[in-house]
Structures are given as C-alpha cells and as structure tokens.
Design a protein around this motif. Structure first.
Motif, PDB file in Angstrom:
ATOM      1  N   PHE A  58      27.959  10.900  34.560  1.00 50.61           N
ATOM      2  CA  PHE A  58      27.940  11.791  33.369  1.00 50.61           C
ATOM      3  C   PHE A  58      26.554  12.314  32.924  1.00 50.61           C
ATOM      4  O   PHE A  58      26.255  13.268  31.947  1.00 50.61           O
ATOM      5  CB  PHE A  58      28.467  11.216  32.271  1.00 50.61           C
ATOM      6  N   GLY A  59      25.487  11.886  33.478  1.00 52.06           N
ATOM      7  CA  GLY A  59      24.224  12.252  33.252  1.00 52.06           C
ATOM      8  C   GLY A  59      23.833  13.603  33.225  1.00 52.06           C
ATOM      9  O   GLY A  59      23.128  14.272  32.325  1.00 52.06           O
ATOM     10  N   ASN A  60      24.304  14.474  34.265  1.00 56.91           N
ATOM     11  CA  ASN A  60      23.776  15.694  34.117  1.00 56.91           C
ATOM     12  C   ASN A  60      24.576  16.687  33.324  1.00 56.91           C
ATOM     13  O   ASN A  60      24.084  17.457  32.733  1.00 56.91           O
ATOM     14  CB  ASN A  60      23.959  16.343  35.560  1.00 56.91           C
ATOM     15  N   GLN A  61      25.664  16.144  32.848  1.00 52.60           N
ATOM     16  CA  GLN A  61      26.525  17.045  31.772  1.00 52.60           C
ATOM     17  C   GLN A  61      25.693  16.714  30.485  1.00 52.60           C
ATOM     18  O   GLN A  61      25.733  17.473  29.743  1.00 52.60           O
ATOM     19  CB  GLN A  61      27.949  16.332  31.673  1.00 52.60           C
ATOM     20  N   ALA A  62      25.433  15.384  30.366  1.00 54.44           N
ATOM     21  CA  ALA A  62      24.646  14.864  28.882  1.00 54.44           C
ATOM     22  C   ALA A  62      23.241  15.665  28.889  1.00 54.44           C
ATOM     23  O   ALA A  62      22.971  16.221  27.928  1.00 54.44           O
ATOM     24  CB  ALA A  62      24.448  13.382  28.989  1.00 54.44           C
ATOM     25  N   ASP A  64      22.589  18.793  30.317  1.00 52.58           N
ATOM     26  CA  ASP A  64      22.760  19.893  29.983  1.00 52.58           C
ATOM     27  C   ASP A  64      23.385  20.163  28.549  1.00 52.58           C
ATOM     28  O   ASP A  64      23.010  21.216  27.753  1.00 52.58           O
ATOM     29  CB  ASP A  64      23.800  20.603  31.020  1.00 52.58           C
ATOM     30  N   HIS A  65      24.026  19.338  27.988  1.00 55.59           N
ATOM     31  CA  HIS A  65      24.603  19.369  26.735  1.00 55.59           C
ATOM     32  C   HIS A  65      23.435  19.287  25.710  1.00 55.59           C
ATOM     33  O   HIS A  65      23.508  19.980  24.528  1.00 55.59           O
ATOM     34  CB  HIS A  65      25.616  18.089  26.389  1.00 55.59           C
ATOM     35  N   PHE A  66      22.626  18.171  25.728  1.00 54.48           N
ATOM     36  CA  PHE A  66      21.543  18.098  24.598  1.00 54.48           C
ATOM     37  C   PHE A  66      20.072  19.084  25.108  1.00 54.48           C
ATOM     38  O   PHE A  66      19.381  18.961  24.062  1.00 54.48           O
ATOM     39  CB  PHE A  66      21.152  16.522  24.453  1.00 54.48           C
ATOM     40  N   GLY A  67      19.984  19.594  26.165  1.00 63.00           N
ATOM     41  CA  GLY A  67      18.911  20.531  26.454  1.00 63.00           C
ATOM     42  C   GLY A  67      18.011  20.041  27.481  1.00 63.00           C
ATOM     43  O   GLY A  67      17.584  18.707  27.567  1.00 63.00           O
ATOM     44  N   ARG A  68      18.353  20.626  28.603  1.00 60.48           N
ATOM     45  CA  ARG A  68      17.442  20.406  29.945  1.00 60.48           C
ATOM     46  C   ARG A  68      15.966  20.736  29.780  1.00 60.48           C
ATOM     47  O   ARG A  68      15.646  21.840  29.131  1.00 60.48           O
ATOM     48  CB  ARG A  68      18.095  21.059  31.028  1.00 60.48           C
ATOM     49  N   THR A  69      15.020  19.788  30.114  1.00 61.07           N
ATOM     50  CA  THR A  69      13.666  19.964  30.212  1.00 61.07           C
ATOM     51  C   THR A  69      13.225  21.045  31.049  1.00 61.07           C
ATOM     52  O   THR A  69      13.537  20.711  32.362  1.00 61.07           O
ATOM     53  CB  THR A  69      12.695  18.766  30.361  1.00 61.07           C
ATOM     54  N   THR A  70      12.948  22.440  30.931  1.00 62.71           N
ATOM     55  CA  THR A  70      12.773  23.403  32.052  1.00 62.71           C
ATOM     56  C   THR A  70      11.181  23.888  32.125  1.00 62.71           C
ATOM     57  O   THR A  70      10.721  24.621  32.861  1.00 62.71           O
ATOM     58  CB  THR A  70      13.541  24.437  31.552  1.00 62.71           C
ATOM     59  N   GLU A  71      10.379  23.246  31.296  1.00 67.19           N
ATOM     60  CA  GLU A  71       8.861  23.534  31.358  1.00 67.19           C
ATOM     61  C   GLU A  71       8.128  22.270  30.931  1.00 67.19           C
ATOM     62  O   GLU A  71       8.569  21.456  30.339  1.00 67.19           O
ATOM     63  CB  GLU A  71       8.424  24.890  30.690  1.00 67.19           C
ATOM     64  N   ALA A  72       6.942  22.279  31.455  1.00 66.55           N
ATOM     65  CA  ALA A  72       6.094  20.982  31.144  1.00 66.55           C
ATOM     66  C   ALA A  72       5.998  21.046  29.380  1.00 66.55           C
ATOM     67  O   ALA A  72       5.556  22.054  28.967  1.00 66.55           O
ATOM     68  CB  ALA A  72       4.851  21.219  32.020  1.00 66.55           C
ATOM     69  N   LYS A  73       5.944  20.063  29.013  1.00 65.62           N
ATOM     70  CA  LYS A  73       5.331  19.538  27.847  1.00 65.62           C
ATOM     71  C   LYS A  73       3.784  19.275  27.846  1.00 65.62           C
ATOM     72  O   LYS A  73       3.468  18.537  28.649  1.00 65.62           O
ATOM     73  CB  LYS A  73       6.185  18.737  26.909  1.00 65.62           C
ATOM     74  N   HIS A  74       3.117  19.738  26.823  1.00 60.77           N
ATOM     75  CA  HIS A  74       1.685  19.530  26.778  1.00 60.77           C
ATOM     76  C   HIS A  74       1.527  18.450  25.514  1.00 60.77           C
ATOM     77  O   HIS A  74       1.598  18.871  24.395  1.00 60.77           O
ATOM     78  CB  HIS A  74       0.820  20.613  26.537  1.00 60.77           C
ATOM     79  N   LEU A  75       0.586  17.420  25.680  1.00 62.43           N
ATOM     80  CA  LEU A  75       0.241  16.377  24.756  1.00 62.43           C
ATOM     81  C   LEU A  75      -0.912  17.288  23.749  1.00 62.43           C
ATOM     82  O   LEU A  75      -2.048  17.453  24.613  1.00 62.43           O
ATOM     83  CB  LEU A  75      -0.103  15.494  25.159  1.00 62.43           C
TER      84      LEU A  75
END
Ligand SMILES: [Zn+2]
Length: 123
Positions: A58-62, A64-75
């Motif tokens: 179920f991981g991929n579904q979860a 995709d449901h809650f929002g996949r990270t598609t770019e780097a986050k910056h601290l």
C-alpha cells in the motif's frame, strides 16, 4: 485491560509462529496477531516484517494520496524548527522546547503544543 486490535500486516496470518495458531481444538488456524499494543508503525504492526509487507502493498498508494515529494526541500531558518524535550532529573519535570537547527535558538513549548501535530513554528 485495554482493547485488543489486529496487526495491520496483510500477510501476518501467513507467518508460522505458535502464538498465531488459534481456534477450537481440531479446527485451529494461523491467525492475524491481536494485541493491546504493537511496537512498530505507530502501534499498528506486530513486526518489522508486517510493517514492510504493508508498505510493499500500500505504500505507493499512501504516498500518492497524501502527496509525493517531487522536488528537494531546503532547510532554511524559517523551516528549521524541530520539537524536542529534556527530562530534568532534579525537578522530575519534562521540559519541552523548539530548537532551530540553523540558528540553535530554543523556545519553550508546553506539553500540549509538543503533542499537537498541527502546532508548528515552521513556515
Ligand atoms: Zn503482524
């Protein structure tokens, strides 16, 4: 006694252990584990194997449901706040705080703010 709940591992019943064998004499089956609490996956899985089985199924579904990270986050200073706590053994009091991982600034937190997943200083 607290209420019993089932392990959420989709294949839990397929693992052969003595404690999973349940049912009336002559009609015993391997069953999903049921306990008052579990150690893995925020109290949902009886073992790391069951946790991993769930994620494989179920991981991929979860994500995709809650929002996949598609770019780097910056601290940055604005999003570097992390919650922490320190036990003061002298006073026997737990001190909760926010720590900025960039500036090292600390701000006190109440226990309620610490436990509130929606409470944040991050922008
Ligand atoms: Zn399990």
């Amino acid at each position: 006694m607290s209420e019993l709940k089932f392990c959420q591992g989709p294949n839990c019943h397929t693992y052969n252990t003595q404690d999973r064998v349940k049912g009336p004499q002559g009609n015993k089956t391997n069953q999903t584990r049921r306990r008052s609490s579990f150690y893995y996956g925020d109290d949902n899985f009886c073992s790391i194997a069951c946790y991993n089985d769930w994620f494989r199924e179920f991981g991929n579904q979860a994500i995709d449901h809650f929002g996949r990270t598609t770019e780097a986050k910056h601290l940055t200073e604005e999003n570097a706040w992390v919650k922490g706590y320190r036990w003061d053994h002298r006073t026997d009091v737990c001190q909760h705080h926010y720590l900025n991982k960039i500036t090292q600034e600390q701000r006190p937190l109440t226990e309620e703010q610490y436990n509130d997943n929606n409470y944040t200083l991050n922008n």
